[in-house]
Design a protein around this motif. Structure first.
Motif, PDB file in Angstrom:
ATOM      1  N   LEU A 174       0.822  -1.206   0.000  1.00  0.00           N
ATOM      2  CA  LEU A 174       0.000   0.000   0.000  1.00  0.00           C
ATOM      3  C   LEU A 174       0.858   1.258   0.000  1.00  0.00           C
ATOM      4  O   LEU A 174       0.506   2.267  -0.611  1.00  0.00           O
ATOM      5  N   ALA A 208      -3.561   2.464  -2.572  1.00  0.00           N
ATOM      6  CA  ALA A 208      -4.701   2.430  -1.647  1.00  0.00           C
ATOM      7  C   ALA A 208      -6.011   2.724  -2.370  1.00  0.00           C
ATOM      8  O   ALA A 208      -7.027   2.065  -2.142  1.00  0.00           O
ATOM      9  N   ARG A 227      -3.656   2.767   5.485  1.00  0.00           N
ATOM     10  CA  ARG A 227      -3.836   3.302   4.135  1.00  0.00           C
ATOM     11  C   ARG A 227      -3.613   4.809   4.136  1.00  0.00           C
ATOM     12  O   ARG A 227      -3.850   5.470   5.154  1.00  0.00           O
TER      13      ARG A 227
END
Length: 310
Positions: A34, A41, A115
């Motif tokens: 991520l 994300a 995230r």
């Protein structure tokens, strides 16, 4: 560029499929992926959102005729999802081009998952695990933290303040960086840069860098401003959790959110508090050992997690 995005979309689907396995444990690898690129994300969110939408579809009606035994079976919705997304990747179709990222967006993270979302105005939201954040393309200077924790880095605009809502509270940013936690009818705010106003229409509490508050829903008086260490605001992003007389139950909740760790507090230890710093080690046993040593408790394995006893 399109090929890179197609590769990222394929990887996002792979992560989503792997996470359905109850035995999945590669959360560190997922978090690393991520953070490799700011777009990962958003791509993962779009794929997960499409998957949820497919799950929400009503089941197909039962056939009114007898099926021929050797007739090919209709693929399940899950199989259709994988095939459709694979076709999109082969055709190098952009998720954002399909409009999946437009309008309102609800971002939900799993325990231990982090995230980062970059908004249209350049502001950035770093979202901790087990959290829910809502953003809206039609309101680019707005976000709502429904649950969990997030660090906000806001681009300053004199005539267009950034607003964060959580619970019944409103946090108005005047160009800053601040961390917000929403748990059990309670909101915590800590500022590392600039200034925010907490509930300007009601409490009107002004917070500058190095200040924070703890506010409970329904309190009739404004929350008390306290000192915070600027260096530790949003420390969860680097695996650092710092406490000063915090109940062990809150520490356990933070460990679950930040690192996906399951920690129970035995009834006889619920009145204990914790002072000190915890480093989220890749060896989770070491983190628990530090927590036990600094809190005067004993840690023991219990199922997939640990239990702390007096």
């Amino acid at each position: 560029m399109q090929v890179e995005r197609a590769d990222a979309e394929a990887r996002a689907i792979d992560w989503l499929v792997r996470q359905r396995d109850p035995g999945f444990s590669d959360w560190d690898g997922f978090a690393d992926w991520l953070t490799e690129d700011d777009t990962h994300a958003a791509i993962y969110d779009a794929v997960a959102s499409l998957d949820r939408d497919l799950d929400a579809l009503p089941p197909s009606p039962a056939p009114s005729v007898v099926m021929i035994p050797d007739a090919p079976r209709r693929p399940s919705r899950r199989a259709w999802f994988g095939g459709a997304m694979a076709a999109a990747i082969v055709g190098v179709v952009s998720i954002s081009g399909l409009g999946l990222l437009g309008g309102g967006d609800r971002i939900e993270t799993l325990a231990g998952e982090h995230r980062t979302v970059t908004l249209a105005d350049g502001s950035k939201i770093e979202i901790n695990g087990a959290s829910v954040v809502e953003i809206d393309a039609d309101r680019p200077r707005f976000a709502r933290l429904e649950a969990g924790e997030a660090m906000f880095h806001v681009v300053h605009r004199d005539n267009d303040p950034f607003v964060v809502e959580t619970g019944g509270a409103k946090i108005v940013d005047l160009g800053t960086a601040f961390n917000v936690v929403r748990r059990d009818r309670q909101t915590s705010v800590a500022v590392s840069e600039g200034i925010v106003l907490y509930n300007p229409d009601r409490d009107n509490v002004r917070l500058v860098a190095g200040k924070g508050i703890e506010a409970r829903d329904g309190d009739s008086t404004p929350p008390v401003v306290r000192d915070v260490d600027v260096a530790n605001v949003g420390g969860w992003r680097s695996g650092l959790l710092v406490y000063n007389g915090t109940p062990l139950a809150v520490v356990a909740e933070d460990l679950k959110r930040t690192a996906g760790m399951q920690v129970r507090i035995a009834p006889e230890a619920t009145d204990l508090s914790f002072r000190g710093a915890l480093i989220i080690d890749k060896n989770r046993d070491r983190t628990i050992a530090d927590l036990a040593a600094l809190s005067g408790t004993k840690a023991a394995r219990q199922g997939d997690g640990w239990i702390l006893t007096r």
